[in-house]
Enzyme design. Structure first.
Site, PDB file in Angstrom:
ATOM      1  N   ILE A  96       0.861  -1.195   0.000  1.00 22.85           N
ATOM      2  CA  ILE A  96       0.000   0.000   0.000  1.00 22.85           C
ATOM      3  C   ILE A  96       0.890   1.236   0.000  1.00 22.85           C
ATOM      4  CG2 ILE A  96      -1.847   1.270   1.174  1.00 22.85           C
ATOM      5  CD1 ILE A  96      -2.708  -1.293   2.535  1.00 22.85           C
ATOM      6  N   THR A  97       0.765   2.060  -1.039  1.00 23.64           N
ATOM      7  CA  THR A  97       1.551   3.297  -1.056  1.00 23.64           C
ATOM      8  C   THR A  97       0.858   4.338  -0.171  1.00 23.64           C
ATOM      9  OG1 THR A  97       0.441   4.302  -2.970  1.00 23.64           O
ATOM     10  CG2 THR A  97       2.292   2.825  -3.441  1.00 23.64           C
ATOM     11  N   ALA A 134       0.860   4.622   3.122  1.00 20.46           N
ATOM     12  CA  ALA A 134       0.148   3.993   4.234  1.00 20.46           C
ATOM     13  C   ALA A 134       0.500   4.646   5.572  1.00 20.46           C
ATOM     14  CB  ALA A 134       0.457   2.504   4.260  1.00 20.46           C
ATOM     15  N   SER A 151      -0.599   7.582   6.590  1.00 17.25           N
ATOM     16  CA  SER A 151      -1.685   8.380   7.160  1.00 17.25           C
ATOM     17  C   SER A 151      -2.989   8.131   6.399  1.00 17.25           C
ATOM     18  CB  SER A 151      -1.337   9.880   7.126  1.00 17.25           C
ATOM     19  OG  SER A 151      -1.413  10.382   5.811  1.00 17.25           O
ATOM     20  N   TYR A 168      -4.557  18.258  -9.269  1.00 15.10           N
ATOM     21  CA  TYR A 168      -4.925  17.077  -8.463  1.00 15.10           C
ATOM     22  C   TYR A 168      -6.078  16.317  -9.124  1.00 15.10           C
ATOM     23  CZ  TYR A 168      -7.136  14.303  -4.806  1.00 15.10           C
ATOM     24  OH  TYR A 168      -7.707  13.266  -4.101  1.00 15.10           O
TER      25      TYR A 168
HETATM   26  P1  NDP Z   1      -3.365  11.659   3.225  1.00 11.80           P
HETATM   27  O1  NDP Z   1      -2.629  12.917   2.954  1.00 11.80           O
HETATM   28  O2  NDP Z   1      -3.760  11.354   4.611  1.00 11.80           O
HETATM   29  O3  NDP Z   1      -2.545  10.425   2.678  1.00 11.80           O
HETATM   30  C1  NDP Z   1      -1.748  10.519   1.549  1.00 11.80           C
HETATM   31  C2  NDP Z   1      -0.537   9.631   1.709  1.00 11.80           C
HETATM   32  O4  NDP Z   1       0.279   9.767   0.547  1.00 11.80           O
HETATM   33  C3  NDP Z   1       0.335  10.016   2.903  1.00 11.80           C
HETATM   34  O5  NDP Z   1       0.700   8.831   3.561  1.00 11.80           O
HETATM   35  C4  NDP Z   1       1.533  10.662   2.256  1.00 11.80           C
HETATM   36  O6  NDP Z   1       2.739  10.492   2.977  1.00 11.80           O
HETATM   37  C5  NDP Z   1       1.611   9.878   0.964  1.00 11.80           C
HETATM   38  N1  NDP Z   1       2.449  10.546  -0.020  1.00 11.80           N
HETATM   39  C6  NDP Z   1       2.363  11.807  -0.469  1.00 11.80           C
HETATM   40  N2  NDP Z   1       3.355  12.057  -1.325  1.00 11.80           N
HETATM   41  C7  NDP Z   1       4.091  10.934  -1.422  1.00 11.80           C
HETATM   42  C8  NDP Z   1       5.263  10.586  -2.120  1.00 11.80           C
HETATM   43  N3  NDP Z   1       5.906  11.444  -2.884  1.00 11.80           N
HETATM   44  N4  NDP Z   1       5.743   9.336  -1.986  1.00 11.80           N
HETATM   45  C9  NDP Z   1       5.131   8.451  -1.187  1.00 11.80           C
HETATM   46  N5  NDP Z   1       4.028   8.728  -0.483  1.00 11.80           N
HETATM   47  C10 NDP Z   1       3.519   9.961  -0.591  1.00 11.80           C
HETATM   48  O7  NDP Z   1      -4.643  11.698   2.260  1.00 11.80           O
HETATM   49  P2  NDP Z   1      -5.831  10.642   2.029  1.00 11.80           P
HETATM   50  O8  NDP Z   1      -5.697   9.492   2.915  1.00 11.80           O
HETATM   51  O9  NDP Z   1      -7.067  11.407   1.996  1.00 11.80           O
HETATM   52  O10 NDP Z   1      -5.539  10.203   0.531  1.00 11.80           O
HETATM   53  C11 NDP Z   1      -5.362   8.869   0.146  1.00 11.80           C
HETATM   54  C12 NDP Z   1      -5.956   8.652  -1.228  1.00 11.80           C
HETATM   55  O11 NDP Z   1      -7.361   8.847  -1.177  1.00 11.80           O
HETATM   56  C13 NDP Z   1      -5.435   9.611  -2.295  1.00 11.80           C
HETATM   57  O12 NDP Z   1      -5.221   8.888  -3.477  1.00 11.80           O
HETATM   58  C14 NDP Z   1      -6.595  10.580  -2.488  1.00 11.80           C
HETATM   59  O13 NDP Z   1      -6.589  11.109  -3.775  1.00 11.80           O
HETATM   60  C15 NDP Z   1      -7.746   9.649  -2.269  1.00 11.80           C
HETATM   61  N6  NDP Z   1      -9.022  10.275  -1.963  1.00 11.80           N
HETATM   62  C16 NDP Z   1      -9.178  10.996  -0.806  1.00 11.80           C
HETATM   63  C17 NDP Z   1     -10.387  11.571  -0.521  1.00 11.80           C
HETATM   64  C18 NDP Z   1     -10.613  12.366   0.709  1.00 11.80           C
HETATM   65  O14 NDP Z   1     -11.705  12.876   0.852  1.00 11.80           O
HETATM   66  N7  NDP Z   1      -9.635  12.507   1.592  1.00 11.80           N
HETATM   67  C19 NDP Z   1     -11.533  11.392  -1.415  1.00 11.80           C
HETATM   68  C20 NDP Z   1     -11.242  10.624  -2.592  1.00 11.80           C
HETATM   69  C21 NDP Z   1     -10.040  10.073  -2.829  1.00 11.80           C
HETATM   70  P3  NDP Z   1       3.092  11.347   4.301  1.00 11.80           P
HETATM   71  O15 NDP Z   1       2.344  10.669   5.400  1.00 11.80           O
HETATM   72  O16 NDP Z   1       4.554  11.177   4.396  1.00 11.80           O
HETATM   73  O17 NDP Z   1       2.645  12.733   4.040  1.00 11.80           O
HETATM   74 MG1  PMR Z   2     -16.693  19.043  -2.607  1.00 10.51          MG
HETATM   75  C1  PMR Z   2     -22.560  16.562  -3.341  1.00 10.51           C
HETATM   76  C2  PMR Z   2     -21.629  16.560  -2.878  1.00 10.51           C
HETATM   77  C3  PMR Z   2     -20.196  16.726  -2.753  1.00 10.51           C
HETATM   78  C4  PMR Z   2     -19.301  15.724  -2.529  1.00 10.51           C
HETATM   79  C5  PMR Z   2     -19.566  14.266  -2.388  1.00 10.51           C
HETATM   80  C6  PMR Z   2     -18.019  16.331  -2.474  1.00 10.51           C
HETATM   81  C7  PMR Z   2     -16.829  15.633  -2.289  1.00 10.51           C
HETATM   82  N1  PMR Z   2     -18.155  17.684  -2.637  1.00 10.51           N
HETATM   83  C8  PMR Z   2     -19.498  17.968  -2.799  1.00 10.51           C
HETATM   84  C9  PMR Z   2     -20.071  19.215  -3.005  1.00 10.51           C
HETATM   85  C10 PMR Z   2     -19.399  20.438  -2.938  1.00 10.51           C
HETATM   86  N2  PMR Z   2     -18.084  20.598  -2.731  1.00 10.51           N
HETATM   87  C11 PMR Z   2     -20.033  21.739  -3.040  1.00 10.51           C
HETATM   88  C12 PMR Z   2     -21.491  21.950  -3.250  1.00 10.51           C
HETATM   89  C13 PMR Z   2     -19.024  22.657  -2.900  1.00 10.51           C
HETATM   90  C14 PMR Z   2     -19.145  24.152  -2.947  1.00 10.51           C
HETATM   91  C15 PMR Z   2     -19.299  24.669  -1.624  1.00 10.51           C
HETATM   92  C16 PMR Z   2     -17.807  21.935  -2.707  1.00 10.51           C
HETATM   93  C17 PMR Z   2     -16.579  22.539  -2.510  1.00 10.51           C
HETATM   94  C18 PMR Z   2     -15.392  21.822  -2.384  1.00 10.51           C
HETATM   95  C19 PMR Z   2     -14.078  22.364  -2.241  1.00 10.51           C
HETATM   96  C20 PMR Z   2     -13.679  23.765  -2.179  1.00 10.51           C
HETATM   97  N3  PMR Z   2     -15.310  20.432  -2.377  1.00 10.51           N
HETATM   98  C21 PMR Z   2     -14.015  20.125  -2.269  1.00 10.51           C
HETATM   99  C22 PMR Z   2     -13.255  21.260  -2.194  1.00 10.51           C
HETATM  100  C23 PMR Z   2     -11.888  20.850  -2.106  1.00 10.51           C
HETATM  101  O1  PMR Z   2     -10.892  21.553  -2.021  1.00 10.51           O
HETATM  102  C24 PMR Z   2     -11.849  19.359  -2.177  1.00 10.51           C
HETATM  103  C25 PMR Z   2     -11.196  18.997  -3.463  1.00 10.51           C
HETATM  104  O2  PMR Z   2     -11.633  19.310  -4.521  1.00 10.51           O
HETATM  105  O3  PMR Z   2     -10.108  18.275  -3.406  1.00 10.51           O
HETATM  106  C26 PMR Z   2      -9.579  17.950  -4.671  1.00 10.51           C
HETATM  107  C27 PMR Z   2     -13.301  18.936  -2.214  1.00 10.51           C
HETATM  108  C28 PMR Z   2     -13.923  17.701  -2.213  1.00 10.51           C
HETATM  109  N4  PMR Z   2     -15.276  17.541  -2.333  1.00 10.51           N
HETATM  110  C29 PMR Z   2     -15.585  16.218  -2.246  1.00 10.51           C
HETATM  111  C30 PMR Z   2     -14.377  15.493  -2.075  1.00 10.51           C
HETATM  112  C31 PMR Z   2     -14.283  14.002  -1.953  1.00 10.51           C
HETATM  113  C32 PMR Z   2     -13.365  16.404  -2.047  1.00 10.51           C
HETATM  114  C33 PMR Z   2     -11.920  16.083  -1.812  1.00 10.51           C
HETATM  115  C34 PMR Z   2     -11.085  15.098  -2.103  1.00 10.51           C
HETATM  116  C35 PMR Z   2     -10.847  14.352  -3.362  1.00 10.51           C
HETATM  117  O4  PMR Z   2     -11.497  14.377  -4.357  1.00 10.51           O
HETATM  118  O5  PMR Z   2      -9.945  13.619  -3.309  1.00 10.51           O
END
Ligand code: NDP
Ligand code: PMR
Ligand code: LMG
Length: 395
Positions: A87-88, A90, A92, A270
């Site tokens: 798992i990459t 892992a 956090s 991103y």
């Molecule tokens: P975190 O920041 O908690 O975890 C990200 C992990 O990636 C950390 O362990 C970090 O390491 C590691 N990482 C970053 N850069 C590198 C690098 N250069 N080499 C090796 N490892 C690296 O975020 P999340 O747990 O939220 O994210 C995990 C996955 O989930 C991502 O792919 C994200 O896109 C996805 N995701 C997250 C969502 C969310 O809402 N949070 C929603 C949808 C998808 P370190 O601990 O050293 O910083």
């Molecule tokens: Mg978003 C309907 C719902 C929904 C969901 C499931 C997400 C997920 N978001 C939703 C709605 C909205 N978001 C709306 C209505 C807004 C305007 C207020 C909004 C805004 C917003 C911001 C500014 N949302 C965000 C951000 C981020 O900076 C996050 C992002 O884009 O990261 C790339 C984010 C996210 N919204 C999500 C999810 C899952 C994220 C973050 C992580 C990701 O895609 O990995």
């Protein structure tokens, strides 16, 4: 088994322990145990040495003694051996929560592929993962040399590879200027897509060799890269365009740092990288599923609004985002729940379908979700694959 860790670690303490599974050695560095703690009869121990001190972080590098794999005798084959999952990221968030579920279940050995070795060790220890069920190997996805070194170290460990989870990511929404990987690719796409692309291409051979009943390559995607959803329509929207910036090397010098050739935008980079992750999974499926039987899948685990992913966002965002997701969009999911979901995709015997993008409904039941037009564009996936191959030195 001859181990050299003590001689490699100047201030390490090495002990042999009599465990349930035989004699194994525990190594500690500055009081923190390092990954030399798996079952001696089942896994070949890695020895470790510190490599460098960069940005105040101690980076540890794993090296190995000559592997001697203890293979199961034919009559033991009836019992399924422990699965080995890499798992990459892992250390956090989602990756750690998934590692915890799998390592605690007992039938998995989790290889935590992390850029900050000590952070990973501490996180694993704090989360109570049984130490014989995990190991840490250094991996910095922002350096292709490090990716190759990881693959080398992993191979020397002698462990088979049964499942690979490409989970790590960076999100740089407030950056005004682009930053770059060791090879000069814009950091978000360089880490989230190109680093994982090389890693998974190299480790495909290892997956092929595994005798595990269900071999999987899982790449974490996201709703925000899918413009067929409300979340995917919050600006800036993902859009790879005709990939001209990627083809130019994403270096910001003689090409744009953005895949579509546009002006730098960290949030868009991103989301673009997540589209690349989802396209890559499908291209793997088309090229290799039939021939290898490997399951290729992606997923959106839910909005895990409190992970380290948002560490670079403004404080107001970090305060408002979790309640916004909990009470308004209802898309919120805890790290623990998200970890269970990803662990399900790794190990559930029913989730073997390949080429699928998994999501979960309110009752936490998984279902096959629809990807956006761009994230399921076959022609784009092929082009992305070919350009990425060139950039990482595979073509
Ligand atoms: P975190 O920041 O908690 O975890 C990200 C992990 O990636 C950390 O362990 C970090 O390491 C590691 N990482 C970053 N850069 C590198 C690098 N250069 N080499 C090796 N490892 C690296 O975020 P999340 O747990 O939220 O994210 C995990 C996955 O989930 C991502 O792919 C994200 O896109 C996805 N995701 C997250 C969502 C969310 O809402 N949070 C929603 C949808 C998808 P370190 O601990 O050293 O910083
Ligand atoms: Mg978003 C309907 C719902 C929904 C969901 C499931 C997400 C997920 N978001 C939703 C709605 C909205 N978001 C709306 C209505 C807004 C305007 C207020 C909004 C805004 C917003 C911001 C500014 N949302 C965000 C951000 C981020 O900076 C996050 C992002 O884009 O990261 C790339 C984010 C996210 N919204 C999500 C999810 C899952 C994220 C973050 C992580 C990701 O895609 O990995
Ligand atoms: C930009 O920031 C960055 O500048 C850019 O670099 C990039 O990162 C980009 O997409 C990424 O984001 C955008 C900035 C403004 O975002 C924020 O800083 C905060 C946004 C999230 C917080 C919204 C606040 C809403 C208030 C929530 C309070 C919750 C408390 C609940 C408590 C309940 C208790 C019982 O982002 C904007 O987009 C501006 C947002 C303006 C606020 C609008 C208010 C939101 C209302 C939205 C309703 C939509 C409902 C949808 C429901 C859908 C259901 C299916």
């Amino acid at each position: 088994m001859a181990l050299q860790a003590a001689s490699l670690l100047p201030c390490s303490v090495s002990l042999y322990k009599e465990g349930k599974y035989g004699r194994f050695k525990e190594t500690s560095f500055l009081g923190i145990p390092v990954s030399d703690h798996h079952k001696a009869s089942q896994f070949h121990p890695l020895s470790l040495r510190t490599k460098e001190f960069r940005n105040g972080v101690i980076r540890a590098q794993t090296t190995t003694t000559s592997p001697s794999i203890t293979r199961a005798a034919p009559e033991e084959k009836k019992t399924l051996r422990k699965g080995n999952v890499v798992i990459t990221g892992a250390s956090s968030g989602l990756g750690l929560a998934t590692a915890k579920v799998l390592a605690t279940q007992g039938d998995w050995h989790v290889i935590m592929a992390c850029r900050d070795f000590l952070k990973a060790e501490r996180a694993a220890k704090r989360s109570g993962m049984p130490k014989e069920n995990y190991s840490v190997i250094h991996l910095d996805l922002a350096s292709l040399d490090s990716v190759r070194q990881f693959v080398d170290n992993f191979r020397r460990s002698g462990w088979p590879l049964d499942v690979l989870v490409c989970n790590a990511a960076v999100y740089l929404p407030t950056a005004k200027e682009p930053t770059f990987t060791a090879e000069g690719f814009e950091l978000s796409v360089g880490t989230n897509h190109l680093g994982h692309f090389l890693l998974s291409r190299l480790l495909l051979d290892d997956l092929k060799k595994s005798d595990y009943p269900s071999k999987r390559l899982i790449i974490v995607g996201s709703i925000t890269g899918n413009t067929n959803t409300l979340a995917g329509n919050i600006p800036p929207k993902a859009n790879l365009g005709d990939l001209r910036g990627l083809a130019g090397g994403l270096n910001g010098v003689n090409s744009s740092p953005m895949i579509d050739g546009g002006k730098f935008d960290g949030a868009k980079a991103y989301k673009d990288s997540k589209v690349c992750n989802m396209l890559t999974m499908q291209e793997f499926h088309r090229r290799f599923h039939e021939e290898t039987g490997i399951t290729f899948a992606s997923l959106y685990p839910g909005c895990i609004a409190e992970t380290g992913l948002f560490r670079n966002h403004i404080p107001l965002f970090r305060t408002l985002f979790p309640p916004f997701q909990k009470y308004i969009t209802k898309g919120y999911v805890s790290e623990e729940e998200a970890g269970k979901r990803l662990a399900e995709v790794v190990s559930d015997p029913t989730l073997t379908k390949s080429g699928v993008y998994w999501s979960w409904n309110k009752n936490s039941k998984s279902f096959e979700n629809q990807l956006s037009k761009e994230a399921s564009d076959e022609e784009k996936a092929r082009k992305l694959w070919e350009i990425s191959e060139k950039l990482v030195g595979l073509a």
